[in-house]
Design an enzyme around this catalytic site. Structure first.
Site, PDB file in Angstrom:
ATOM      1  N   GLU A 153       0.855  -1.195   0.000  1.00  0.00           N
ATOM      2  CA  GLU A 153       0.000   0.000   0.000  1.00  0.00           C
ATOM      3  C   GLU A 153       0.884   1.236   0.000  1.00  0.00           C
ATOM      4  O   GLU A 153       2.114   1.136   0.197  1.00  0.00           O
ATOM      5  CB  GLU A 153      -0.960  -0.003   1.205  1.00  0.00           C
TER       6      GLU A 153
ATOM      7  N   HIS B 117      -9.689   9.334   3.248  1.00  0.00           N
ATOM      8  CA  HIS B 117      -9.234   8.320   2.287  1.00  0.00           C
ATOM      9  C   HIS B 117      -9.589   8.838   0.898  1.00  0.00           C
ATOM     10  O   HIS B 117     -10.716   9.283   0.659  1.00  0.00           O
ATOM     11  CB  HIS B 117      -9.937   6.985   2.559  1.00  0.00           C
TER      12      HIS B 117
ATOM     13  N   ARG C  63      -1.587   9.638   1.368  1.00  0.00           N
ATOM     14  CA  ARG C  63      -3.042   9.787   1.273  1.00  0.00           C
ATOM     15  C   ARG C  63      -3.525  11.227   1.177  1.00  0.00           C
ATOM     16  O   ARG C  63      -4.448  11.529   0.438  1.00  0.00           O
ATOM     17  CB  ARG C  63      -3.669   9.195   2.523  1.00  0.00           C
TER      18      ARG C  63
ATOM     19  N   HIS D 116     -11.944   9.077   7.046  1.00  0.00           N
ATOM     20  CA  HIS D 116     -11.524   7.680   7.196  1.00  0.00           C
ATOM     21  C   HIS D 116     -11.019   7.370   8.593  1.00  0.00           C
ATOM     22  O   HIS D 116     -11.375   6.337   9.163  1.00  0.00           O
ATOM     23  CB  HIS D 116     -10.426   7.413   6.168  1.00  0.00           C
TER      24      HIS D 116
ATOM     25  N   ARG E 102      -1.628   8.961   9.133  1.00  0.00           N
ATOM     26  CA  ARG E 102      -1.437   7.541   9.465  1.00  0.00           C
ATOM     27  C   ARG E 102      -0.997   6.739   8.245  1.00  0.00           C
ATOM     28  O   ARG E 102      -1.562   6.879   7.152  1.00  0.00           O
ATOM     29  CB  ARG E 102      -2.755   6.966  10.007  1.00  0.00           C
TER      30      ARG E 102
HETATM   31  C1  SIN Z   1      -7.461   0.678   2.712  1.00  0.00           C
HETATM   32  O1  SIN Z   1      -7.739  -0.508   2.552  1.00  0.00           O
HETATM   33  O2  SIN Z   1      -7.216   1.451   1.794  1.00  0.00           O
HETATM   34  C2  SIN Z   1      -7.465   1.220   4.087  1.00  0.00           C
HETATM   35  C3  SIN Z   1      -6.303   0.762   4.828  1.00  0.00           C
HETATM   36  C4  SIN Z   1      -6.096   1.666   6.002  1.00  0.00           C
HETATM   37  O3  SIN Z   1      -6.653   2.738   6.052  1.00  0.00           O
HETATM   38  O4  SIN Z   1      -5.317   1.313   6.886  1.00  0.00           O
END
Ligand code: SIN
Length: 507
Positions: free
Chosen positions: A116, A230, A277, A331, A366
């Site tokens: 990610e 998000h 993000r 989020h 975060r």
């Molecule tokens: C996501 O699946 O994009 C969220 C993961 C997260 O916010 O930790």
């Protein structure tokens, strides 16, 4: 309306991963534990909704720590990050794998670690992109069937019982009946604040109850301006129809395009679609404003095979794949009740864990897939620490229920106003003037709600009270922080910093 009192050694309020971990640890240590949750279905906790997964350190804890600190805009507390990372793999192995039996995805060579944004390497354990429910359901079942924890469903915390800087339990409400519940220690694990925004990836009743109760009892609260948005939530026809489209989808190659079909993220950041993000959220907002729409193009990957649950959600919502219309959504709150490395708040016998807590791990932003981990690690540590305090009965506060009926649509109308002002003035981008206006509106709104709460104890009114207290805390913290950092972005930040510099230098 106020029933008999109840006593318990450890009271945990909230049943997401953090509350469950606290209850498990206290139960393992031999304590008598009561776990109260507003939920009567698993999907009422944010844990159930988590998609991406849970990050672990693999063979390089030092790199994991660097990634967390970098994502936090340098604002994370390094000691808290050490606690998180140094305990990550053992907590995941002990509780999630060996105790409750989560079967994380594998790839023939071992765990299938996902990637990610802002992670230097793939390190995310997942169960496709529906990790939350694959963790939450077995954890709930384990607590119900294999421990001595007493679980009270459909039960909300209204107020903490406090005396001389210590907390002795909480007033709990179920079906309109309020029960003073005395506890040796109280652990708040009430989750986030999604209900304060029209578009959120949280369940609808994430009204910030724990933060409001703690703040009203006098606990220290910190970093409330750091609300993470998000970048990719499906927009839906109405704000409430949206759902998260995990960052893992971009991790596997999906790209953002504007209404003209252009990939725009490479123009905003060298990491393009996997930029931090806050950067992606602002870029999506700008492109939506400029061109009318942003879509996540999932054609570069085998979406239906790799993300079957998400693909099904898209089909159910009538999304014309491979293009998923997306917008930023609230989020995660990085701030909250200020706690130490065992979840201890500034009030004696009061702990906070999970999203309602500010451990210092997230700083101003975060890193993806660290929230379940933080809830797990701090939940276990707080649950262990909370054991062994004597239960002390006190005179409970009198909660009046003289006027049980609220005016029709009272709560819905006030929530609508609150969400609008949070969305317009305390969202992805903020201005000093807007934050000033937001505080005036929210102060007025809180005053109106308080007036009703003096003579009524309905849950919807208390949730509204929590939301108005927490909204004001967010708006005030944002107004007081004149520097754009992490997910607190001030459009006029440079101007303010300059003015502050001039003032400071002016004799
Ligand atoms: C996501 O699946 O994009 C969220 C993961 C997260 O916010 O930790």
């Amino acid at each position: 309306m106020t029933a008999e009192t109840r006593e318990t050694e450890v009271l945990v309020v909230g049943a997401g991963i953090a509350g469950l971990a606290a209850a498990l640890a206290a139960d393992r240590a031999g304590a008598e534990v009561t776990l109260a949750t507003k939920a009567s279905r698993p999907e009422s906790a944010s844990t159930w909704w988590a998609q991406g997964g849970i990050a672990v350190s693999r063979d390089d804890p030092a790199q994991f720590k660097r990634d967390i600190i970098e994502a936090s805009a340098g604002a994370a507390d390094p000691d808290a990050v050490d606690v998180l990372v140094d305990n990550a793999d053992s907590a995941v192995r002990d509780v999630l794998v060996d105790t409750i039996g989560v079967e994380f995805d594998t790839n023939g060579e071992g765990f299938d670690y996902g990637q990610e944004a802002a992670h230097e390497e793939p390190r995310i354990l997942h169960v496709e992109a529906a990790t939350g429910k694959h963790v939450h359901v077995p954890f709930l079942n384990y607590i119900a069937d294999r421990t001595d924890v007493t679980v009270l469903e459909d039960t909300a915390g209204l107020e903490l019982l406090r005396h001389e800087g210590e907390v002795y339990g909480a007033m709990l409400e179920c079906n309109g009946e309020v029960t003073p519940t005395y506890a040796g220690a109280t652990v708040l694990a009430t989750g986030g604040i999604g209900a304060l925004y029209p578009r959120s990836t949280n369940p609808a009743d994430a009204t910030g109850d724990g933060i409001a109760m703690a703040a009203l009892a006098g606990a220290d609260i910190a970093d409330m301006e750091y609300v993470q948005f998000h970048p990719t939530a499906y927009v839906g026809d109405d704000a409430g129809d949206g759902f998260l489209v995990s960052e893992a989808v971009r991790g596997e190659g999906a790209v953002l395009r504007n209404a003209d079909g252009e990939r725009f993220m490479p123009d905003y950041h060298e990491d393009a679609d996997l930029a931090p993000r806050d950067v992606v959220a602002r870029a999506v907002t700008a492109e939506r404003d400029a061109t009318g729409e942003v879509v996540l193009d999932v054609s570069p990957l085998a979406f239906e095979r790799e993300f079957p649950s998400l693909a099904e959600k898209c089909h159910d919502a009538g999304v014309d794949l491979p293009h998923v219309p997306v917008a930023p959504a609230e989020h995660f709150l990085c701030g909250g009740i200020d706690v130490d490395d065992r979840g201890r708040s500034s009030l004696g016998r009061l702990y906070a864990v999970g999203e309602c807590a500010r451990t210092g791990v997230h700083g101003a932003n975060r890193l993806a897939s660290t929230s379940l981990l933080e809830g797990l690690v701090w939940g276990l540590r707080a649950g262990e620490d909370a054991v062994g305090n004597e239960v002390r009965g006190l005179e409970p506060p009198e909660l009046l229920d003289r006027d049980p009926d609220l005016p029709g649509n009272f709560a819905a109308g006030k929530f609508h106003r609150l969400r609008r002002v949070m969305d317009e003035q305390v969202g992805v981008e903020r201005t000093s003037d807007g934050l000033g206006r937001a505080q005036s509106v929210l102060r007025r709104l809180k005053g109106e709600v308080d007036a009703y709460a003096r003579t009524r104890t309905s849950r919807s009114l208390y949730e509204l009270r929590s939301a108005s207290v927490v909204a004001l805390l967010v708006a005030r913290a944002a107004a007081e922080n004149g520097e754009s950092v992490g997910c607190h972005y001030l459009v006029d930040g440079d101007e303010r910093a300059e003015q502050a510099g001039v003032t400071a230098d002016t004799p």
